[in-house]
Design a protein around this motif. Structure first.
Motif, PDB file in Angstrom:
ATOM      1  N   ASP A 174      50.043 -19.608 102.943  1.00  0.00           N
ATOM      2  CA  ASP A 174      48.713 -20.180 102.764  1.00  0.00           C
ATOM      3  C   ASP A 174      48.125 -20.614 104.112  1.00  0.00           C
ATOM      4  O   ASP A 174      48.854 -20.814 105.093  1.00  0.00           O
ATOM      5  CB  ASP A 174      48.773 -21.402 101.839  1.00  0.00           C
ATOM      6  CG  ASP A 174      48.458 -21.045 100.398  1.00  0.00           C
ATOM      7  OD1 ASP A 174      48.250 -19.856 100.107  1.00  0.00           O
ATOM      8  OD2 ASP A 174      48.431 -21.961  99.553  1.00  0.00           O
ATOM      9  N   GLY A 176      44.973 -23.456 105.174  1.00  0.00           N
ATOM     10  CA  GLY A 176      43.963 -24.368 104.669  1.00  0.00           C
ATOM     11  C   GLY A 176      42.738 -24.521 105.539  1.00  0.00           C
ATOM     12  O   GLY A 176      41.884 -25.369 105.270  1.00  0.00           O
ATOM     13  N   ASN A 186      38.030 -17.369 100.611  1.00  0.00           N
ATOM     14  CA  ASN A 186      39.253 -18.092 100.224  1.00  0.00           C
ATOM     15  C   ASN A 186      40.472 -17.186 100.073  1.00  0.00           C
ATOM     16  O   ASN A 186      41.431 -17.540  99.369  1.00  0.00           O
ATOM     17  CB  ASN A 186      39.039 -18.890  98.932  1.00  0.00           C
ATOM     18  CG  ASN A 186      38.229 -20.149  99.162  1.00  0.00           C
ATOM     19  OD1 ASN A 186      38.203 -20.694 100.269  1.00  0.00           O
ATOM     20  ND2 ASN A 186      37.552 -20.624  98.136  1.00  0.00           N
ATOM     21  N   ARG A 189      43.897 -18.712 100.603  1.00  0.00           N
ATOM     22  CA  ARG A 189      44.564 -19.498  99.568  1.00  0.00           C
ATOM     23  C   ARG A 189      45.357 -18.518  98.708  1.00  0.00           C
ATOM     24  O   ARG A 189      45.113 -18.349  97.511  1.00  0.00           O
ATOM     25  CB  ARG A 189      43.532 -20.282  98.753  1.00  0.00           C
ATOM     26  CG  ARG A 189      42.780 -21.305  99.598  1.00  0.00           C
ATOM     27  CD  ARG A 189      41.740 -22.073  98.807  1.00  0.00           C
ATOM     28  NE  ARG A 189      41.090 -23.076  99.650  1.00  0.00           N
ATOM     29  CZ  ARG A 189      40.181 -23.934  99.228  1.00  0.00           C
ATOM     30  NH1 ARG A 189      39.794 -23.910  97.959  1.00  0.00           N
ATOM     31  NH2 ARG A 189      39.657 -24.810 100.064  1.00  0.00           N
ATOM     32  N   ASP A 192      47.862 -19.249  95.404  1.00  0.00           N
ATOM     33  CA  ASP A 192      47.152 -19.427  94.134  1.00  0.00           C
ATOM     34  C   ASP A 192      46.626 -18.092  93.616  1.00  0.00           C
ATOM     35  O   ASP A 192      46.630 -17.842  92.403  1.00  0.00           O
ATOM     36  CB  ASP A 192      45.991 -20.406  94.326  1.00  0.00           C
ATOM     37  CG  ASP A 192      45.433 -20.914  92.997  1.00  0.00           C
ATOM     38  OD1 ASP A 192      46.114 -20.763  91.968  1.00  0.00           O
ATOM     39  OD2 ASP A 192      44.323 -21.477  93.001  1.00  0.00           O
ATOM     40  N   ASN A 202      36.122 -18.765  94.389  1.00  0.00           N
ATOM     41  CA  ASN A 202      35.630 -20.132  94.572  1.00  0.00           C
ATOM     42  C   ASN A 202      36.452 -21.170  93.815  1.00  0.00           C
ATOM     43  O   ASN A 202      36.290 -22.374  94.024  1.00  0.00           O
ATOM     44  CB  ASN A 202      34.152 -20.246  94.164  1.00  0.00           C
ATOM     45  CG  ASN A 202      33.878 -19.611  92.816  1.00  0.00           C
ATOM     46  OD1 ASN A 202      34.131 -18.428  92.620  1.00  0.00           O
ATOM     47  ND2 ASN A 202      33.363 -20.386  91.874  1.00  0.00           N
ATOM     48  N   ASP A 203      37.349 -20.719  92.931  1.00  0.00           N
ATOM     49  CA  ASP A 203      38.201 -21.642  92.172  1.00  0.00           C
ATOM     50  C   ASP A 203      39.634 -21.680  92.696  1.00  0.00           C
ATOM     51  O   ASP A 203      40.477 -22.401  92.140  1.00  0.00           O
ATOM     52  CB  ASP A 203      38.217 -21.253  90.689  1.00  0.00           C
ATOM     53  CG  ASP A 203      36.871 -21.494  90.019  1.00  0.00           C
ATOM     54  OD1 ASP A 203      36.205 -22.480  90.391  1.00  0.00           O
ATOM     55  OD2 ASP A 203      36.479 -20.693  89.154  1.00  0.00           O
ATOM     56  N   LYS A 205      42.835 -22.683  94.864  1.00  0.00           N
ATOM     57  CA  LYS A 205      43.264 -23.953  95.444  1.00  0.00           C
ATOM     58  C   LYS A 205      44.418 -23.735  96.422  1.00  0.00           C
ATOM     59  O   LYS A 205      45.100 -22.711  96.379  1.00  0.00           O
ATOM     60  CB  LYS A 205      43.741 -24.910  94.340  1.00  0.00           C
ATOM     61  CG  LYS A 205      42.788 -25.064  93.164  1.00  0.00           C
ATOM     62  CD  LYS A 205      41.497 -25.733  93.562  1.00  0.00           C
ATOM     63  CE  LYS A 205      40.593 -25.924  92.337  1.00  0.00           C
ATOM     64  NZ  LYS A 205      39.268 -26.493  92.709  1.00  0.00           N
ATOM     65  N   LEU A 206      44.620 -24.707  97.294  1.00  0.00           N
ATOM     66  CA  LEU A 206      45.825 -24.736  98.109  1.00  0.00           C
ATOM     67  C   LEU A 206      46.945 -25.292  97.238  1.00  0.00           C
ATOM     68  O   LEU A 206      46.793 -26.339  96.603  1.00  0.00           O
ATOM     69  CB  LEU A 206      45.624 -25.607  99.347  1.00  0.00           C
ATOM     70  CG  LEU A 206      44.677 -25.031 100.398  1.00  0.00           C
ATOM     71  CD1 LEU A 206      44.380 -26.074 101.467  1.00  0.00           C
ATOM     72  CD2 LEU A 206      45.261 -23.772 101.034  1.00  0.00           C
ATOM     73  N   ILE A 207      48.065 -24.586  97.196  1.00  0.00           N
ATOM     74  CA  ILE A 207      49.147 -24.910  96.267  1.00  0.00           C
ATOM     75  C   ILE A 207      50.272 -25.650  96.974  1.00  0.00           C
ATOM     76  O   ILE A 207      50.725 -25.237  98.050  1.00  0.00           O
ATOM     77  CB  ILE A 207      49.690 -23.620  95.618  1.00  0.00           C
ATOM     78  CG1 ILE A 207      48.583 -22.888  94.860  1.00  0.00           C
ATOM     79  CG2 ILE A 207      50.852 -23.937  94.694  1.00  0.00           C
ATOM     80  CD1 ILE A 207      48.042 -23.636  93.676  1.00  0.00           C
TER      81      ILE A 207
END
Length: 250
Positions: A174, A176, A186, A189, A192, A202-203, A205-207
């Motif tokens: 990943d 960030g 993204n 990321r 995810d 757009n949905d 996330k950083l996991i």
């Protein structure tokens, strides 16, 4: 050179987002972007191959620990083409349809790509077709160098012959940094994305539990081109990651 960079960094990045969508017009838009850089088969291999076999020896797009980008590049390009052909022929055989017909997305994609080159030659000239080939090479080069560092050295555990543990956050690198996210939808990321491949950019996330790259995508791209520096930076991180994972079971 500049068009090739844009075709890879922006064009293929957004084609990657689109080929994962359920709406047919979005998928077709993604495939057209790949056709424009002579890499249509990747739409089949990535979605139906890479996401299933990531982190295993069966995945041509997972770079192995100690493997330089220059060794990885021919393996992933050739392996991806072979994998996409196997995926598509298997799909057609299950549906009892012709393997070598236009229903085969690999064949139809190749035909469309040839048609584009023929049109370019007749409308603009053969010099333009060479430019298109160079643009495609630059775009593909960028795609595969990103593939190289997104999973470098990360392997799933084989729990029985031919069967591997489920994909986890730790099987993707990943990043960030906001700049990478703004330019690359993204894409960084990535853990995810592999855990939820149907989720829109757009949905994502950083996991927690996903390893982090030491620099942004642009910097990692440059580092990957210098194997001694790459190995000195990344190999200790991979070994530390798996040492921490092993310590959980002691």
């Amino acid at each position: 050179l500049s068009i090739g960079v844009m075709a890879g960094a922006i064009g293929i990045t957004y084609s990657h987002e689109l080929i994962h969508r359920k709406r047919i017009w979005e998928r077709l838009a993604g495939e057209l972007l790949l056709i424009s850089v002579t890499y249509h088969h990747w739409s089949v291999e990535h979605v139906h191959g890479h996401h299933r076999t990531v982190g295993t020896p069966d995945d041509p797009a997972t770079a192995r620990l100690g493997e330089s980008f220059f060794a990885f590049l021919p393996r992933t390009v050739i392996g991806g083409l072979i994998s996409s052909w196997k995926i598509e022929t298997s799909r057609l055989q299950r549906r009892k349809r012709l393997t070598y017909g236009l229903s085969n997305r690999i064949i139809s994609g190749i035909i469309l790509q040839i048609v584009i080159y023929v049109l370019v030659i007749f409308v603009v000239g053969w010099e333009a077709s060479i430019c298109l080939a160079v643009i495609s090479f630059i775009a593909i080069f960028q795609l595969e160098i990103v593939n190289y560092f997104e999973h470098y050295g990360l392997q799933r555990v084989e729990i029985s012959p031919g069967r591997y543990e489920p994909v986890k956050a730790m099987h993707s690198w990943d990043d960030g940094r906001k700049v990478s996210g703004y330019f690359l939808a993204n894409l960084q990321r990535h853990a995810d994305h592999h855990l939820r491949p149907g989720i829109r950019y757009n949905d994502l996330k950083l996991i927690d539990g996903a390893p982090r790259l030491p620099a942004g995508y642009a910097s990692m791209l440059i580092l990957a081109l210098i194997p001694p520096i790459w190995f000195s930076i990344m190999n200790p991180r991979v070994k530390l990651l798996y040492a921490k994972e092993a310590s959980k079971y002691l």
